[in-house]
Design a protein around this motif. Structure first.
Motif, mmCIF file in Angstrom:
data_model
loop_
_atom_site.group_PDB
_atom_site.id
_atom_site.type_symbol
_atom_site.label_atom_id
_atom_site.label_comp_id
_atom_site.label_asym_id
_atom_site.label_seq_id
_atom_site.Cartn_x
_atom_site.Cartn_y
_atom_site.Cartn_z
ATOM 1 N N VAL A 79 0.865 -1.176 0.000
ATOM 2 C CA VAL A 79 0.000 0.000 0.000
ATOM 3 C C VAL A 79 0.902 1.227 0.000
ATOM 4 O O VAL A 79 1.592 1.489 0.987
ATOM 5 N N PRO A 80 0.927 1.978 -1.107
ATOM 6 C CA PRO A 80 1.795 3.158 -1.154
ATOM 7 C C PRO A 80 1.281 4.281 -0.252
ATOM 8 O O PRO A 80 0.064 4.457 -0.085
ATOM 9 N N GLU A 87 -6.412 9.360 0.394
ATOM 10 C CA GLU A 87 -7.604 9.156 1.221
ATOM 11 C C GLU A 87 -7.784 10.306 2.207
ATOM 12 O O GLU A 87 -8.898 10.783 2.433
ATOM 13 N N LEU A 88 -6.687 10.774 2.772
ATOM 14 C CA LEU A 88 -6.774 11.936 3.665
ATOM 15 C C LEU A 88 -7.243 13.173 2.893
ATOM 16 O O LEU A 88 -8.068 13.943 3.399
ATOM 17 N N ASP A 89 -6.721 13.354 1.684
ATOM 18 C CA ASP A 89 -7.164 14.474 0.847
ATOM 19 C C ASP A 89 -8.652 14.370 0.562
ATOM 20 O O ASP A 89 -9.374 15.376 0.586
ATOM 21 N N ARG A 90 -9.128 13.155 0.289
ATOM 22 C CA ARG A 90 -10.546 12.952 0.003
ATOM 23 C C ARG A 90 -11.409 13.347 1.194
ATOM 24 O O ARG A 90 -12.482 13.908 1.046
ATOM 25 N N GLY A 96 -15.699 14.601 10.682
ATOM 26 C CA GLY A 96 -15.358 13.242 11.085
ATOM 27 C C GLY A 96 -16.596 12.414 11.361
ATOM 28 O O GLY A 96 -16.648 11.221 11.055
ATOM 29 N N ILE A 97 -17.620 13.030 11.907
ATOM 30 C CA ILE A 97 -18.863 12.316 12.196
ATOM 31 C C ILE A 97 -19.545 11.925 10.880
ATOM 32 O O ILE A 97 -19.984 10.790 10.709
ATOM 33 N N ALA A 98 -19.589 12.858 9.934
ATOM 34 C CA ALA A 98 -20.220 12.571 8.634
ATOM 35 C C ALA A 98 -19.417 11.525 7.868
ATOM 36 O O ALA A 98 -19.984 10.631 7.241
ATOM 37 N N GLU A 99 -18.086 11.616 7.923
ATOM 38 C CA GLU A 99 -17.238 10.658 7.206
ATOM 39 C C GLU A 99 -17.456 9.264 7.763
ATOM 40 O O GLU A 99 -17.617 8.298 7.023
ATOM 41 N N LYS A 100 -17.485 9.134 9.089
ATOM 42 C CA LYS A 100 -17.670 7.822 9.690
ATOM 43 C C LYS A 100 -19.042 7.258 9.339
ATOM 44 O O LYS A 100 -19.178 6.068 9.046
ATOM 45 N N ALA A 101 -20.054 8.096 9.309
ATOM 46 C CA ALA A 101 -21.411 7.641 8.966
ATOM 47 C C ALA A 101 -21.505 7.175 7.516
ATOM 48 O O ALA A 101 -22.332 6.331 7.185
ATOM 49 N N SER A 102 -20.629 7.704 6.646
ATOM 50 C CA SER A 102 -20.685 7.345 5.228
ATOM 51 C C SER A 102 -20.022 6.011 4.920
ATOM 52 O O SER A 102 -20.199 5.485 3.822
ATOM 53 N N ARG A 103 -19.271 5.462 5.849
ATOM 54 C CA ARG A 103 -18.590 4.175 5.623
ATOM 55 C C ARG A 103 -19.620 3.058 5.545
ATOM 56 O O ARG A 103 -20.592 3.044 6.275
ATOM 57 N N THR A 104 -19.339 2.115 4.666
ATOM 58 C CA THR A 104 -20.281 1.005 4.464
ATOM 59 C C THR A 104 -20.046 -0.140 5.432
ATOM 60 O O THR A 104 -20.876 -1.020 5.533
ATOM 61 N N ASN A 105 -18.887 -0.159 6.099
ATOM 62 C CA ASN A 105 -18.614 -1.282 7.016
ATOM 63 C C ASN A 105 -18.821 -0.917 8.435
ATOM 64 O O ASN A 105 -18.950 0.053 8.944
#
Length: 105
Positions: A79-80, A87-90, A96-105
């Protein structure tokens, strides 16, 4: 900062196939992914302890150890660093709350 990490990533990649008797990176890789992952866990714990102890110099040293071992782990899994940085740029600008809620796992 990323220049330093990129250079370290290149050095780690170069040393992965070296003689384990002459290279800590090669020795870790020869011991396998579980040992590398264990070292990341140990360094993460030591970083937390240093942060809580309040010793700035110790925290800096432990954080450097953690970053080093994380790069060894990423290299072992092919993994480079650029992929992690992308991913950090994305995630930039996303709560952080919205990002975590968007995860599928």
């Amino acid at each position: 900062m990323t220049d330093t990490l990129s250079q370290l990533e290149a050095t780690i990649a170069q040393r992965r196939g070296a003689d384990p008797a002459a290279s800590y990176v090669a020795k870790l890789n020869a011991r396998g992914l579980p040992k590398i992952a264990q070292k990341v866990g140990e360094e993460a714990t030591e970083t937390v302890i240093a942060a809580l102890a309040g010793d700035r110099a110790e925290l800096v040293g432990e954080a450097a150890d953690l970053l080093f071992h994380l790069l060894v782990l990423l290299g072992a899994r092919d993994v480079p660093l650029a992929e992690v940085l992308a991913e950090l740029d994305r995630r930039e600008g996303t709560s952080g709350i919205a990002e975590k809620a968007s995860r599928t796992n």
